[in-house]
Motif scaffolding. Sequence first.
Motif, short mmCIF file in Angstrom:
data_model
loop_
_atom_site.label_atom_id
_atom_site.label_comp_id
_atom_site.label_asym_id
_atom_site.label_seq_id
_atom_site.Cartn_x
_atom_site.Cartn_y
_atom_site.Cartn_z
N ARG A 175 22.76 139.08 130.40
CA ARG A 175 23.07 140.61 130.95
C ARG A 175 24.12 141.27 130.25
NH1 ARG A 175 25.57 143.19 135.32
NH2 ARG A 175 24.43 144.82 136.30
N ILE A 201 24.15 144.62 128.08
CA ILE A 201 24.95 145.77 128.24
C ILE A 201 25.73 146.05 127.02
CG2 ILE A 201 27.31 146.38 129.29
CD1 ILE A 201 26.36 144.65 131.87
N PHE A 261 25.74 149.28 124.08
CA PHE A 261 26.84 150.15 123.77
C PHE A 261 26.98 149.98 122.25
CE2 PHE A 261 28.56 152.64 127.05
CZ PHE A 261 28.13 151.72 128.23
N GLY A 262 25.97 149.80 121.41
CA GLY A 262 26.08 149.67 120.26
C GLY A 262 26.34 148.25 119.63
N MET A 284 27.81 140.78 116.24
CA MET A 284 28.98 140.96 117.07
C MET A 284 28.74 140.27 118.33
SD MET A 284 29.56 145.03 116.55
CE MET A 284 30.88 145.26 117.44
N ILE A 335 17.65 148.18 128.17
CA ILE A 335 17.63 148.91 129.30
C ILE A 335 16.80 148.12 130.26
CG2 ILE A 335 16.55 150.95 130.25
CD1 ILE A 335 17.55 152.44 127.73
N ASN A 380 14.85 155.83 125.99
CA ASN A 380 14.95 154.67 125.14
C ASN A 380 14.87 155.30 123.89
OD1 ASN A 380 15.10 153.00 127.54
ND2 ASN A 380 13.29 151.91 126.91
N MET A 417 17.29 152.91 121.54
CA MET A 417 16.77 151.47 122.07
C MET A 417 15.42 151.10 121.76
SD MET A 417 19.53 150.34 123.19
CE MET A 417 21.00 151.14 123.39
N GLN A 430 21.25 151.46 114.73
CA GLN A 430 22.07 151.13 115.87
C GLN A 430 23.56 151.48 115.68
OE1 GLN A 430 21.59 146.92 115.46
NE2 GLN A 430 21.08 146.45 117.43
N LYS A 453 25.57 153.70 118.52
CA LYS A 453 27.12 153.28 118.75
C LYS A 453 27.81 154.34 118.62
CE LYS A 453 29.70 150.87 116.02
NZ LYS A 453 30.00 149.56 115.16
N PHE A 504 25.14 155.18 127.47
CA PHE A 504 24.36 155.19 128.52
C PHE A 504 24.95 155.10 130.08
CE2 PHE A 504 20.10 154.86 127.50
CZ PHE A 504 19.72 154.58 126.07
N PHE A 512 23.57 153.78 133.60
CA PHE A 512 22.54 153.12 134.15
C PHE A 512 22.46 153.37 135.70
CE2 PHE A 512 20.92 151.12 130.32
CZ PHE A 512 21.95 150.83 129.72
N ALA A 553 25.49 148.86 135.59
CA ALA A 553 25.53 147.86 134.45
C ALA A 553 26.94 147.55 133.99
CB ALA A 553 24.88 148.49 133.42
N LEU A 613 34.96 148.33 126.87
CA LEU A 613 33.86 147.87 125.90
C LEU A 613 33.52 148.43 124.91
CD1 LEU A 613 31.87 145.49 125.73
CD2 LEU A 613 30.41 146.43 127.33
N ARG A 623 36.17 148.34 122.30
CA ARG A 623 36.32 147.18 121.36
C ARG A 623 35.34 147.04 120.51
NH1 ARG A 623 39.16 142.83 122.77
NH2 ARG A 623 40.66 142.80 124.82
N ILE A 624 34.04 147.48 120.89
CA ILE A 624 32.70 147.37 120.13
C ILE A 624 33.05 148.16 118.82
CG2 ILE A 624 30.34 147.85 119.64
CD1 ILE A 624 30.02 146.96 122.67
N ARG A 643 33.23 154.58 131.17
CA ARG A 643 32.97 153.91 130.19
C ARG A 643 32.08 154.73 129.27
NH1 ARG A 643 29.37 148.87 131.19
NH2 ARG A 643 28.01 150.32 131.93
N ALA A 644 31.09 155.41 129.72
CA ALA A 644 30.52 156.46 128.84
C ALA A 644 31.49 157.33 127.97
CB ALA A 644 29.08 157.00 129.38
#
Lengths: 375, 220
Positions: free
Chosen positions: A282, A286, A290-291, A296, A369, B49, B54, B78, B82, B87, B89, B93, B106, B109-110, B154-155
């Motif tokens: 999960r 998530i 977020f890419g 990674m 999703i 999606n 996605m 991708q 990013k 998203f 949800f 999520a 998050l 960080r990505i 977060r979004a």
Amino acid sequence: MKKMLKRYYRDVLTGVLMTLSLSFTFFLILNSIRIINLINDEVKVDEYVKCMYVSTELLDAETEQDEKTFEELSRKADLFEILNEETCNVSLYSIALNSKVREGTIRVQYVVSYNESLDRKVVSGEMPKADFTNGCVLITESMLDATESINDKKYIELNGDVYEISGIIRDVSVGQSEREVIIFAGAMSKEQKTKVFSEKTGNKWKTIHIGSNVNNPLNVYKSINDKLNKYGMQLTSHGGLSHSQLEESTRYMNSVLQPIMIFFSFTNVFVVTGIWVKKRLRECAIRKSFGATYDMIMVHLIKEMFKCVIVSVVIGAIIQFVYLRITDNIFYIKLYINKTSAIVMAGVFFIILIIMCYYGKYIKKTEPITAIKRM
Amino acid sequence: MIRIKDIVKIYGDKECQTYALKGISLDINDGEFVAIMGPSGSGKSTLLNIIGCMDVLTEGEFIVDETIVSSLTNSKRQEFAKNNISFVFQDFALMNDYTSYENVELPLRIKGVSGRERKKIVLESLDKVGMSEFYKKYPNKLSGGQQQRVAIARALASGNKYILADEPTGALDRENGMEIINVLKDIAKEGRTVIMVTHNEELAKFADRIIYIEDGLINQ
């Protein structure tokens, strides 16, 4: 602690079980490394010590050898108990002849071995015997339980042969020399030795306590030698298992126990890693949403997995230490950090990495999703 | 701006095919708050999606700000997602073993944003949704509405222009649902494009535009 377990394992019970499971795995691996190293060390030398007793006696340079009779020594040092005066004297003379003289000191040394019927950790070995009297031996006080009395004489069976006992060497010796050193090694526990020593000496003598470990003889030998060196003394003789017996035990270890340990460890790591990855799908979904790329996510998981592994290795090492302490009654641990250990542990980490990459297929297949909605 | 031209999405192989989308064309302007509605199985989530990168379309063209996203390779798509799309949800999520702060940071960080910058952005985002005092709380200690706000923060924190919300009020009561819609409206007013999939007609009315999808096609 609870938060940490939840963070890395997703629930507390799973965290506890997986940590213990991994720790036990690493305990088996560390123990295997230890046994491999022991066997490698032992195979290198032809002779090694299983258990020993050392006492020192300072003599004048002009003292005649034959004056140092058993009887005289026993009166002076309360070291021996005579059972058979005639054979006992000869036994001591033989030992004295065989020992080396260095700087006015005769070191009376011998190797004591124990029979398995004594229900102690023992292996077969050699006993000091008199050249002039066949079938007589000196034994240590600790071996008294294994003796039998027949017609006012005591006998002991060793290595399949029966010997008359000519004398008993006390487990505690009180030296008369200026160097007040007492060393005793035997099957007595530390508490027993301390108690007996206190009774004999009233705590006036300096002591070195050393435990005996028949599974780790080379270390016992080295350790005692190191301690004796501080007092200008040195071990000069030892004996033990024959090479063929060593090879036999090595073959047994390699052919039977090692593969079982490795199979169990591998299976355990495989299952644990799989559960660990699946519980985090999960989170992976998530991150993906977020890419985060597959690489990674895998790097992140591997970092976290290794944190868990390191904790388990430490716990496994602690379990091993406690296990050795209880089973072998050893007082020290040699940390086998050598090439073999490093290679084996690196191999284990590499295998975990491969297993994680195998389970990475679930991460690749995860559609963020859909996965988030389902979980 | 998002431009969708005759996109078709087919699932399954040649022997057994399912048409999720049958040729949808749509333009969404910057700063617009769009609601996509339709019955279950109409293709709303599939469309979301595809917009969110996605999933890949079978036919058609999908363009975002001059970039033909539908022709990008997987890795580039991708990367594009990013940096452009976030998203929100239905079930929030959030990662339950991380604090609100850690959840919001998050995406940063990505993206590889530095620690100090991350802190500033995270706290700003939480403040915008009215959750700055809850940054140390874990999601399971927050109400549904609060969790969804954290998810929206977060979004926002990602800094992405397009925010896709899949049934953001689905798990909330009416009052909380209204609060979330208001937050999304405010976000749209600031210039970001919000695309929301919903079943709730009452809440959908708050959007600038409602698009009805039925059986893989836009119902005019």
